[in-house]
Motif scaffolding. Structure first.
Motif, short mmCIF file in Angstrom:
data_model
loop_
_atom_site.label_atom_id
_atom_site.label_comp_id
_atom_site.label_asym_id
_atom_site.label_seq_id
_atom_site.Cartn_x
_atom_site.Cartn_y
_atom_site.Cartn_z
N VAL A 10 -21.83 74.86 55.61
CA VAL A 10 -20.72 74.41 56.44
C VAL A 10 -20.75 75.18 57.75
CG1 VAL A 10 -18.22 74.27 56.60
CG2 VAL A 10 -19.37 73.80 54.44
N THR A 11 -20.58 74.47 58.82
CA THR A 11 -20.65 75.13 60.13
C THR A 11 -19.34 75.04 60.87
OG1 THR A 11 -21.51 73.10 61.09
CG2 THR A 11 -23.11 74.72 60.30
N VAL A 12 -18.33 74.50 60.22
CA VAL A 12 -17.05 74.38 60.92
C VAL A 12 -16.04 75.36 60.35
CG1 VAL A 12 -17.43 71.99 61.54
CG2 VAL A 12 -16.37 72.53 59.35
N GLY A 13 -16.51 76.37 59.60
CA GLY A 13 -15.59 77.36 59.03
C GLY A 13 -15.30 77.07 57.58
N SER A 14 -15.71 77.97 56.70
CA SER A 14 -15.50 77.79 55.27
C SER A 14 -14.54 78.86 54.75
CB SER A 14 -16.83 77.87 54.52
OG SER A 14 -17.36 79.19 54.60
N LEU A 15 -14.04 78.63 53.51
CA LEU A 15 -13.13 79.60 52.89
C LEU A 15 -13.85 80.93 52.65
CD1 LEU A 15 -10.45 80.33 51.58
CD2 LEU A 15 -11.25 79.25 49.46
N ILE A 37 -10.89 73.76 43.65
CA ILE A 37 -12.18 73.28 44.15
C ILE A 37 -12.59 74.10 45.37
CG2 ILE A 37 -13.36 71.32 45.21
CD1 ILE A 37 -11.74 69.49 43.44
N ALA A 38 -11.62 74.38 46.25
CA ALA A 38 -11.93 75.20 47.43
C ALA A 38 -12.36 76.60 47.01
CB ALA A 38 -10.70 75.26 48.34
N LEU A 39 -11.70 77.14 45.98
CA LEU A 39 -12.05 78.48 45.53
C LEU A 39 -13.45 78.50 44.93
CD1 LEU A 39 -10.72 81.31 45.31
CD2 LEU A 39 -10.19 80.75 42.95
N MET A 40 -13.81 77.46 44.17
CA MET A 40 -15.15 77.40 43.59
C MET A 40 -16.21 77.24 44.67
SD MET A 40 -14.68 77.99 40.50
CE MET A 40 -16.36 77.71 40.00
N ASP A 41 -15.89 76.47 45.75
CA ASP A 41 -16.83 76.36 46.87
C ASP A 41 -17.05 77.72 47.51
OD1 ASP A 41 -17.24 73.69 46.53
OD2 ASP A 41 -15.70 73.06 47.97
N ALA A 42 -15.95 78.49 47.69
CA ALA A 42 -16.09 79.82 48.28
C ALA A 42 -16.93 80.72 47.39
CB ALA A 42 -14.71 80.44 48.51
N ALA A 43 -16.70 80.64 46.07
CA ALA A 43 -17.50 81.44 45.15
C ALA A 43 -18.96 81.04 45.19
CB ALA A 43 -16.94 81.30 43.73
N GLU A 98 -10.19 74.75 29.26
CA GLU A 98 -10.52 76.12 29.65
C GLU A 98 -11.91 76.20 30.30
OE1 GLU A 98 -10.04 78.44 26.11
OE2 GLU A 98 -7.90 78.73 26.48
N ALA A 99 -12.10 75.33 31.30
CA ALA A 99 -13.36 75.33 32.06
C ALA A 99 -13.04 75.20 33.53
CB ALA A 99 -14.26 74.18 31.61
N LEU A 100 -13.79 75.92 34.38
CA LEU A 100 -13.66 75.85 35.83
C LEU A 100 -14.87 75.08 36.36
CD1 LEU A 100 -12.56 79.52 36.59
CD2 LEU A 100 -11.11 77.51 36.35
N ILE A 101 -14.62 73.90 36.92
CA ILE A 101 -15.70 73.03 37.38
C ILE A 101 -15.79 73.10 38.89
CG2 ILE A 101 -14.18 71.01 37.42
CD1 ILE A 101 -16.66 69.36 36.59
N SER A 102 -17.01 73.23 39.40
CA SER A 102 -17.22 73.34 40.84
C SER A 102 -17.23 71.95 41.47
CB SER A 102 -18.53 74.06 41.13
OG SER A 102 -19.62 73.29 40.65
#
Length: 710
Positions: free
Chosen positions: A609-614, A636-642, A542-546
């Motif tokens: 990021v310069t090529v377009g991020s979530l 992982i993509a969602l955590m990067d966006a957050a 129950e942990a969300l890791i970036s």
């Protein structure tokens, strides 16, 4: 001498002469002294006859007799009976030698001879007592009340309408009486029926009086009709409730007026309000008159009569109670008809199951139904039905009992053999269908297959069964995973963020082993397995890791140490940081903070990021590009966006972070609170609602885009 003497003549003559002489002497003596003075003998010896002598009193006068006796000669009445309700009679009497006289029953002292009128309301005996010098004497006479006839009563007398605003009109007088032989109404109406109605025309205030006459006396009641004036002053109503009361009881006078400046009522009531009521207790039949005045001095009056009913005698007629059943002994549940036939003085009737405190099963709606009717009941046990009839304060109770017939069960024992003996079941021909073992087996196999089919259809709901396609029969619901970006025309759906980045920037050369914010490029195949293992372990706890935390663990520790270090970090973060719906977030700062006592913190460069991020696609509101940028590891993509949006939020709050110009420009219309809500939506994607990670991430992205594009 030979002369012969006649002795008879001499004797008679001598007797007459002697008597004449005695009478003459007596007359002379009585002229000189009273007869009572003559006595034979002296005072000493009491005289010849035992008298007291000349000076003693005698039995007949002052000197020798007593006073004359007192006598009540008679006491008579003009009538020995009075009608029901009472009446007046005249008493007359005479006496002798009396000096005073008195009579009972409240009459008091009277003359020794005379007459007097008295009122009689009940059976009474009048006694006259006369007193004189020689003593007293009495005489009496009875007077009775005739109860063979009842006094008439005026039950109701109304006018509809009883008021006209102006000019008058036609109204209907209605009345009901009891025990009346004749009825009349004044003001030109005349004799009418004992019960009925008539129409009259009125042009001004008028009071009609109805007089009911019967063998037991008379009774009256009144009704007043008012007519308003042209000036608008009116007596709208003036009523007494009730209009007939017993002596000593109270009634309420109620009234209403229009355009009145003052209102008064006679008979000692005086000034009252324009509209109101007052309680009065008249001692006899009384007509109350209300007078209303306006500012111009106009007056209008209306009257209401209150009738005092007399007591004694037969009184008011009482209701009767007569309840019968069609059958008093029945079987349980059998129908029974209850019938009643009460007299015309029965105004109300109620039937109860049991006594009069039991369940009510019938109540008469009107007087006719209370006097005669029937109902059907279905008792299933012994039951008593009670009827209560009423008229005013009078009440009668009667009942009828319904009994149940005895239910007798006869038990008998067979004492003889069956008529057909010696026959077994095997000898009885079987008329059904004999399937046999094979058909029975086939039947149960088909039944089992049918059960499996039904369970499969209603539980599993797959598209095929035993090789047969069921796709057309049971279409599946689409989930968010069905939204695919494959086959999308990239030129047609290219986002504004991608277009901006492509036209203004060039892809930087990312230093080796440095983390990248966002999800601009796909992870190498060999990195996917390592990241998947660490991320799955975190999710299981129950942990969300970036992604930057994963890269930190990969950079700092060997593959054999990474899981144990991650477990320590999760335990420490859960103790030190709050959770959301049971989940905690493991980013680089938290991992380095909780492991700071064991390792030396490593600074990882944060390159935008310069090529377009979530994050840029979400802020731009491009759902298609957002779904395409989540890659193989959606969380992982969602955590990067957050993380990117968190950097933007911190920059707005005065922090020093690196944020792309596109992200900063496109988010200008979003407030800080809205941005914080978007971040919270992304970080709470795995709340347990969706088991599939990709589906949960896509739902979170859709919610975030909805927030920024509303």
């Amino acid at each position: 001498m030979n002369k012969k003497i006649n002795m008879n003549k001499i004797t008679i003559k001598n007797v007459f002469l002697t008597l004449f002489f005695v009478v003459s002497i007596y007359t002379m003596l009585t002229a000189v002294a009273p007869v009572s003075a003559l006595a034979f003998g002296t005072s000493e010896d009491g005289g010849c006859c035992g008298g007291p002598g000349i000076d003693g009193p005698g039995p007949g006068g002052p000197g020798g007799g007593g006073p004359d006796p007192v006598v009540c000669q008679y006491l008579n009445t003009s009538s020995s009976t009075v009608p029901t309700g009472g009446g007046s009679v005249t008493l007359s009497w005479a006496s002798l030698n009396a000096t005073s006289a008195s009579m009972n029953n409240g009459v008091g002292s009277v003359a020794v001879n005379g007459s007097q009128s008295v009122n009689v309301t009940s059976d009474t005996t009048f006694i006259l007592t006369v007193v004189g010098v020689a003593g007293n004497d009495t005489c009496s006479v009875p007077v009775t009340v005739d109860t063979s006839t009842s006094a008439p009563t005026c039950d109701a007398f109304t006018a509809s309408p009883n008021h006209f605003s102006s000019g008058g009109g036609t109204t209907t007088l209605s009345w009901n009486t009891t025990n009346a032989t004749s009825v009349s109404i004044n003001n030109g109406v005349g004799s009418v029926s004992v019960d009925g109605s008539t129409t009259v025309s009125v042009s001004s205030d008028i009071t009609y009086t109805l007089t009911a006459t019967g063998a037991g006396g008379t009774d009256t009641c009144t009704e007043t009709i008012t007519v308003g004036t042209v000036s608008g002053l009116t007596c709208d109503y003036f009523n007494a409730s009730p209009s007939s009361v017993k002596k000593g009881s109270s009634t309420t006078l109620s009234w209403g007026t229009t355009n009145a400046t003052s209102v008064s009522i006679d008979n000692g009531i005086g000034n009252v309000s324009d509209d109101g009521s007052v309680i009065v207790s008249p001692s006899g039949d009384t007509t109350y008159t209300l007078t209303a005045r306006d500012a111009a001095g106009n007056t209008v009056t209306c009257s209401e009569g209150v009738n005092i009913t007399t007591g004694g005698g037969g009184g008011s007629p009482r209701p009767s109670c007569d309840l019968e059943a069609s059958d008093t002994t029945i079987e349980p549940g059998q129908a029974v008809t209850l019938t009643w036939n009460n007299n015309r003085y029965t105004y109300e009737a109620t039937i109860y199951e049991g006594d009069d405190d039991g369940d009510e099963i019938f109540e008469a709606d009107d007087r006719d139904e209370a006097q005669e009717g029937s109902i059907r009941v279905y008792p299933n046990r012994p039951t008593t039905y009670t009827m209560v009839t009423e008229r005013g304060s009078y009440r009668r109770v009667c009942d009828v009992d319904i009994e149940m017939e005895d239910t007798v069960i006869l038990l008998s024992t067979r004492d003889q053999e069956p008529r057909v003996a010696g026959i077994t079941l095997t000898q009885v021909p079987y008329t059904g269908f004999e399937a046999g073992p094979f058909l029975t087996f086939i039947f149960y196999v088909l039944l089992a297959i049918w059960g499996v089919f039904v369970a499969y259809i209603f539980t599993v709901k797959e598209d095929k069964f035993l090789g047969f396609s069921l796709a057309g029969a049971f279409p599946k619901k689409k989930s968010i995973n069905d939204f695919s970006t494959k086959g999308v025309d990239t030129e047609e759906y290219i986002s504004e963020a991608e277009d901006y980045v492509a036209s203004t920037t060039s892809a930087p050369v990312t230093p080796a082993n440095l983390p990248v914010i966002g999800y601009a490029s796909q992870l190498a195949e060999e990195d996917v397995d390592i990241k998947s293992e660490l991320e799955d372990y975190a999710h299981n706890n129950e942990a969300l890791i970036s992604s930057d935390a994963i890269r930190f663990l990969e950079h700092k520790y060997s593959a054999a140490e990474q899981l144990s270090i991650l477990d320590k970090a999760i335990t420490a973060v859960k103790k030190s940081y709050p959770s959301e719906d049971g989940w905690v977030i493991l980013n680089l700062d938290r991992v380095q903070a909780v492991l700071g006592s064991h390792i030396k913190a490593i600074e990882l460069p944060n390159v935008p990021v310069t090529v377009g991020s979530l994050a840029e696609a979400i802020i731009d509101g491009d759902l298609s590009s957002s779904c395409g940028l989540i890659g193989h590891r959606p969380m992982i993509a969602l955590m990067d966006a957050a993380t990117d949006l968190d950097a933007l939020y911190r920059e707005r709050r005065g922090g020093e972070t690196v944020v792309s110009e596109f992200l900063r420009t496109k988010s200008e219309h979003i407030t800080d609170d809205e941005l914080h809500t978007v971040i919270k939506t992304l970080t709470s994607a795995l709340d347990g609602t969706y088991r599939d990670e990709e589906e949960a991430v896509k739902v979170a992205i859709m919610k975030a885009i909805k927030l920024v594009t509303k």
